[in-house]
Motif scaffolding. Structure first.
Motif, PDB file in Angstrom:
ATOM      1  N   ALA A  51      -8.538  -2.914   0.306  1.00  0.00           N
ATOM      2  CA  ALA A  51      -7.008  -2.865   0.892  1.00  0.00           C
ATOM      3  C   ALA A  51      -5.981  -3.111   0.002  1.00  0.00           C
ATOM      4  N   LEU A  52      -6.166  -3.691  -1.083  1.00  0.00           N
ATOM      5  CA  LEU A  52      -5.093  -3.819  -2.162  1.00  0.00           C
ATOM      6  C   LEU A  52      -5.031  -2.491  -2.872  1.00  0.00           C
ATOM      7  N   ARG A  53      -6.101  -1.946  -3.128  1.00  0.00           N
ATOM      8  CA  ARG A  53      -5.831  -0.718  -3.753  1.00  0.00           C
ATOM      9  C   ARG A  53      -5.096   0.504  -2.934  1.00  0.00           C
ATOM     10  N   ARG A  54      -5.588   0.445  -1.498  1.00  0.00           N
ATOM     11  CA  ARG A  54      -4.841   1.066  -0.749  1.00  0.00           C
ATOM     12  C   ARG A  54      -3.377   0.924  -0.556  1.00  0.00           C
ATOM     13  N   GLU A  55      -3.187  -0.304  -0.362  1.00  0.00           N
ATOM     14  CA  GLU A  55      -1.650  -0.508  -0.384  1.00  0.00           C
ATOM     15  C   GLU A  55      -0.890  -0.059  -1.436  1.00  0.00           C
TER      16      GLU A  55
END
Length: 64
Positions: A51-55
């Motif tokens: 999720a952090l990578r995507r955001e």
């Protein structure tokens, strides 16, 4: 529907210890113009790390 949503935020520091912040668009309904650390919600079935990578990719075009 859950009462809570898991969110992630990335703290990005430069060599001088400065923190990277993002400014929300003035047209957003929630907190227009507010400064924040890049991040957002974790989608169902998504790991916190993913999720952090995507955001960071969506908000800043950063690849980790």
């Amino acid at each position: 529907m859950n009462a809570f949503r898991v969110s992630v935020a990335g703290v990005i520091l430069d060599a001088d210890g400065r923190i990277l912040l993002c400014q929300r668009s003035q047209t957003k309904k929630f907190a227009p113009g507010a400064w924040h650390m890049p991040g957002g919600g974790v989608d169902e079935g998504e790991s916190i790390e993913d999720a952090l990578r995507r955001e960071l990719r969506e908000e800043l075009a950063l690849e980790l």
